[in-house]
Design an enzyme around this catalytic site. Structure first.
Site, short mmCIF file in Angstrom:
data_model
loop_
_atom_site.label_atom_id
_atom_site.label_comp_id
_atom_site.label_asym_id
_atom_site.label_seq_id
_atom_site.Cartn_x
_atom_site.Cartn_y
_atom_site.Cartn_z
N ASP A 10 0.85 -1.20 0.00
CA ASP A 10 0.00 0.00 0.00
C ASP A 10 0.88 1.25 0.00
O ASP A 10 0.89 2.02 0.96
CB ASP A 10 -0.97 -0.01 1.21
CG ASP A 10 -0.27 0.01 2.56
OD1 ASP A 10 0.93 -0.38 2.62
OD2 ASP A 10 -0.89 0.43 3.55
N ASP A 15 6.82 1.12 2.05
CA ASP A 15 6.45 0.18 0.99
C ASP A 15 7.29 0.44 -0.26
O ASP A 15 7.65 -0.50 -0.98
CB ASP A 15 4.99 0.35 0.59
CG ASP A 15 4.02 0.12 1.72
OD1 ASP A 15 3.47 -0.97 1.84
OD2 ASP A 15 3.81 1.07 2.50
N ASN A 39 -2.43 2.77 3.60
CA ASN A 39 -1.81 4.07 3.87
C ASN A 39 -2.60 5.21 3.22
O ASN A 39 -2.64 6.32 3.74
CB ASN A 39 -0.37 4.09 3.36
CG ASN A 39 0.55 3.35 4.29
OD1 ASN A 39 0.33 3.31 5.50
ND2 ASN A 39 1.58 2.74 3.75
N THR A 124 2.81 -5.99 2.74
CA THR A 124 3.31 -4.84 3.52
C THR A 124 2.20 -3.83 3.80
O THR A 124 2.48 -2.68 4.14
CB THR A 124 4.50 -4.16 2.81
OG1 THR A 124 4.05 -3.66 1.55
CG2 THR A 124 5.64 -5.13 2.60
N PHE A 165 -0.76 -0.65 12.90
CA PHE A 165 -1.64 -0.13 11.85
C PHE A 165 -2.17 -1.20 10.89
O PHE A 165 -3.39 -1.32 10.69
CB PHE A 165 -0.90 0.96 11.05
CG PHE A 165 -1.68 1.51 9.89
CD1 PHE A 165 -2.69 2.44 10.09
CD2 PHE A 165 -1.42 1.09 8.60
CE1 PHE A 165 -3.43 2.94 9.02
CE2 PHE A 165 -2.14 1.58 7.52
CZ PHE A 165 -3.15 2.51 7.72
N ASN A 166 -1.29 -1.98 10.24
CA ASN A 166 -1.74 -2.92 9.19
C ASN A 166 -2.77 -3.91 9.71
O ASN A 166 -3.70 -4.28 9.01
CB ASN A 166 -0.55 -3.69 8.59
CG ASN A 166 0.30 -2.81 7.70
OD1 ASN A 166 -0.14 -1.76 7.22
ND2 ASN A 166 1.54 -3.22 7.48
N HIS A 244 9.84 -0.26 8.26
CA HIS A 244 9.00 -1.41 8.60
C HIS A 244 8.93 -2.43 7.45
O HIS A 244 9.27 -3.60 7.60
CB HIS A 244 7.56 -0.94 8.89
CG HIS A 244 7.43 0.09 9.94
ND1 HIS A 244 7.56 -0.18 11.27
CD2 HIS A 244 7.14 1.42 9.86
CE1 HIS A 244 7.35 0.93 11.98
NE2 HIS A 244 7.10 1.91 11.15
N ASP A 245 8.40 -1.96 6.32
CA ASP A 245 8.03 -2.90 5.25
C ASP A 245 9.22 -3.61 4.60
O ASP A 245 9.09 -4.80 4.24
CB ASP A 245 7.20 -2.17 4.18
CG ASP A 245 5.85 -1.74 4.73
OD1 ASP A 245 5.40 -2.31 5.73
OD2 ASP A 245 5.25 -0.82 4.14
C1 BDR Z 1 2.95 -0.02 8.73
O1 BDR Z 1 1.96 0.99 8.58
C2 BDR Z 1 2.17 1.70 7.40
O2 BDR Z 1 1.98 3.07 7.60
C3 BDR Z 1 3.55 1.37 6.93
O3 BDR Z 1 3.64 1.40 5.51
C4 BDR Z 1 3.79 -0.01 7.47
O4 BDR Z 1 3.33 -1.00 6.58
C5 BDR Z 1 3.70 0.24 10.02
O5 BDR Z 1 2.85 0.17 11.12
CA CA Z 2 2.81 -0.50 4.26
#
Ligand code: BDR
Ligand code: CA
Length: 316
Positions: A10, A15, A39, A124, A165-166, A244-245
């Site tokens: 996303d 990403d 996102n 991701t 978040f994800n 993160h991703d």
């Molecule tokens: C995740 O949330 C998104 O904002 C980032 O792309 C990542 O996948 C981190 O919590």
């Molecule tokens: Ca992401």
């Protein structure tokens, strides 16, 4: 060994790095990209993926849009982190190819059906598309080598005190994936908050000097502005940006970068305080099946080198 991969993402600043890492790696044969709402709104993450492929001069890789919203909930976006476009901070090229009309679900199914080898899915964003695929094509589950995903946390969330978040965006989808029986590797905040790049790294990326590296440096400068600093940090503390991703991609390229432990993981889907959290049975209290390889740590120098090698891969 070269792995066949589909990346569901996303984009999203981190990403973007994940996608470029998958393109640049000799260990990955990137068969397709599918996009999830997360996102930003689904049409924006789809366009962003297409723009990133235009930037990388790899518009031959098919991109298919996935579900417009989570399975059972309204979409929550992260424009506070990734901006109005989802990739604020850089000018990205306009895609030159026409949009594919095939859905993410149909594209994943087509590729898996035709593939003689197992295919690795890297996710991701929220897990909506992966869950839809698992539900609609149970007969193809055995063609999935691994689902390596960024999401969740054993200790502490970023959307709520417990939830990342994800997973928070689509907990029902995450629950389906977690219970799917497919091999899973989880890169949650426990490890991804340690996957940091600092100002000096962004400067080094910019100085690599090719278009991809300069654009990525612009994106990372923006991402830097929205990076949160831990509550306990004192004046001396320098927090880098959190990649993160790319962790979920880096693991597929070189698993030795990470330590993982097989653990039982479930997702909280009821509307409690802990909604969207990954309940990781850290101490094996439940004695249930160990369904997820959970990562807590990484070799930052190896990860950083992989990131720099990714940026150097792209010529003008
Ligand atoms: C995740 O949330 C998104 O904002 C980032 O792309 C990542 O996948 C981190 O919590
Ligand atoms: Ca992401």
């Amino acid at each position: 060994m070269v792995r066949k991969v589909i990346l569901d993402c996303d984009p999203g600043h981190d990403d973007a790095m994940a996608l470029l890492m998958a393109i640049a790696s000799e260990e990955i044969d990137l068969l397709a990209i599918t996009t999830s709402a997360g996102n930003q709104l689904p049409q924006k993450t789809f366009e962003n993926a297409r723009k990133l492929l235009a930037l990388a001069k790899r518009e031959d890789i098919p991109v298919a849009a996935g579900a417009a919203k989570p399975l059972r909930r309204e979409l929550i976006i992260a424009d506070d982190v990734h901006g109005e476009s989802g990739l604020d901070g850089a000018d990205l090229p306009i895609p030159t190819t026409s949009k594919l009309s095939i859905s993410a679900n149909d594209l994943i199914a087509e590729i898996l059906k035709e593939s003689t080898e197992k295919v690795t899915l890297i996710a991701t964003g929220p897990l909506t598309n992966i869950a839809i695929f698992i539900l609609s094509h149970p007969e193809l589950k055995e063609k999935i080598e691994l689902i390596s995903f960024m999401g969740g946390a054993c200790f502490g969330g970023n959307m709520t005190p417990e939830a990342e978040f994800n997973i928070y965006v689509d907990p029902e989808a995450a629950d389906i994936v977690m219970q799917s029986g497919v091999p899973l590797a989880m890169f949650g905040l426990d490890v991804t908050l340690k996957a940091q790049l600092f100002d000096t790294d962004i400067k080094e990326i910019r100085e690599i000097g090719n278009d991809v590296a300069k654009t990525m440096a612009d994106l990372l400068d923006f991402f830097n502005l929205t990076t949160t600093v831990p509550f306990w940090a004192d004046n001396q503390h320098v927090e880098g940006i959190h990649m993160h991703d790319p962790c979920a991609v880096a693991f597929v390229i070189d698993p030795t970068i990470f330590t993982t432990y097989l653990m039982h993981v479930e997702v909280e889907t009821s509307n409690t305080l802990a909604l969207g959290s990954t309940v990781v049975d850290y101490d094996n209290v439940f004695k249930k099946d160990k369904n997820v390889a959970v990562s807590f740590d990484l070799d930052l120098q190896k990860f950083r080198k992989l990131t720099m090698d990714t940026m150097k891969f792209f010529d003008n």
